[in-house]
Design an enzyme around this catalytic site. Structure first.
Site, PDB file in Angstrom:
ATOM      1  N   ASP A  81       0.851  -1.185   0.000  1.00  0.00           N
ATOM      2  CA  ASP A  81       0.000   0.000   0.000  1.00  0.00           C
ATOM      3  C   ASP A  81       0.895   1.245   0.000  1.00  0.00           C
ATOM      4  OD1 ASP A  81      -2.363   1.518   0.212  1.00  0.00           O
ATOM      5  OD2 ASP A  81      -2.210   1.570   2.397  1.00  0.00           O
ATOM      6  N   ASP A 124      -1.321  -0.452   6.066  1.00  0.00           N
ATOM      7  CA  ASP A 124      -1.514   0.174   7.377  1.00  0.00           C
ATOM      8  C   ASP A 124      -2.929   0.033   7.898  1.00  0.00           C
ATOM      9  OD1 ASP A 124      -2.554   2.032   5.413  1.00  0.00           O
ATOM     10  OD2 ASP A 124      -2.561   3.566   6.972  1.00  0.00           O
ATOM     11  N   ASP A 147      -0.414   5.150   0.805  1.00  0.00           N
ATOM     12  CA  ASP A 147      -0.746   6.170   1.799  1.00  0.00           C
ATOM     13  C   ASP A 147      -0.730   5.566   3.195  1.00  0.00           C
ATOM     14  OD1 ASP A 147      -1.441   8.554   2.904  1.00  0.00           O
ATOM     15  OD2 ASP A 147      -3.476   8.626   2.122  1.00  0.00           O
TER      16      ASP A 147
END
Length: 256
Positions: A8, A205, A10
């Protein structure tokens, strides 16, 4: 040999306009060890070139457009497999339109095969009305990603999920959503890399998108605490990641 990496962006590589500590070192280790990898994002507004240039602007060099897969790309890949050279009415920006063109789709407001919805900063009532009428008329309802809001400078703003919710409320129909947490997007990413999910690691995250999507696709999962998830939040979920790190800079590729 290290496992392939699907990562990922961001909250993992950057937060807003700030590079996360250790991120550049992590990417350079991926490149220097020739580890197969993809950056995977639910962002359907930007193209792979846009994302490459963004990372270069943050100081990460050596990447190509082939190192990225977006929700727009995954949606186009999925729709091409379903019905090549079909037609679509699109609500969204240049990212999704560009990817649909690349796979041979035509954009049409007259009896399209699909209504495809991504985030749009110019969404209006006329588009809502048109989408509702086309779906009521038989067009298949597709969403690039389910995100309700996107964090931006100064707060949050509505994202693709809010537009999907409006259309769904008016039609009584739910969209098929390609992006995370749908494991389909993870599967498309491993296919793009040419690896089996058993030999891939999903790094993210968020427990509710990255980790559950990777888990359901059969991948090893690694949670980083540099984004939205804290150790306390992690305990609220009925599943857990295989690995937990403070940030990607801590990751030993050979140990995954």
């Amino acid at each position: 040999m290290s496992k392939s990496i699907i990562c990922d962006m961001d909250g993992v590589i950057y937060r807003g306009k700030q590079l996360i500590p250790g991120a550049n070192d992590f990417v350079q280790r991926l490149l220097s060890t020739q580890t197969p990898f993809l950056f995977l994002t639910n962002n359907a507004e930007q193209t792979a070139l846009d994302l490459k240039l963004k990372l270069e602007g943050l100081g990460i060099s050596g990447l190509t457009e082939e190192n990225f897969i977006t929700a727009a790309m995954a949606t186009a890949m999925f729709l091409k497999a379903q019905k090549p050279a079909a037609t679509a009415y699109v609500i969204g920006g240049g990212g999704i339109m560009s990817e649909l063109y690349k796979v041979g789709f035509s954009l049409s407001e007259t009896n399209p095969d699909y209504v495809v919805v991504a985030k749009s900063t110019s969404f209006n009532f006329e588009q809502l009305k048109k989408a509702v009428r086309l779906i009521d008329g038989g067009a298949k309802f597709i969403g690039t990603n389910p995100d309700m809001i996107d964090p931006v400078e100064g707060g949050n703003e509505p994202a693709a999920g809010t537009i999907l919710a409006a259309i769904s409320a008016a039609t009584g129909k739910r969209p098929y959503i390609v992006g995370k947490p749908n494991a389909l997007m993870m599967t498309l990413a491993t296919r793009k890399l040419g690896v089996h999910p058993d030999n891939a690691v999903m790094i993210g995250d968020r427990m509710d998108t990255d980790i559950v999507g990777g888990m359901e696709a059969g991948m090893t999962t690694a949670l980083v605490l540099s984004g939205v998830t804290t150790p306390e939040i992690m305990t609220h979920f009925p599943y857990k990641p295989d690995h937990v790190f403070n940030n990607v800079g801590e990751i030993d590729l050979a140990a995954l």
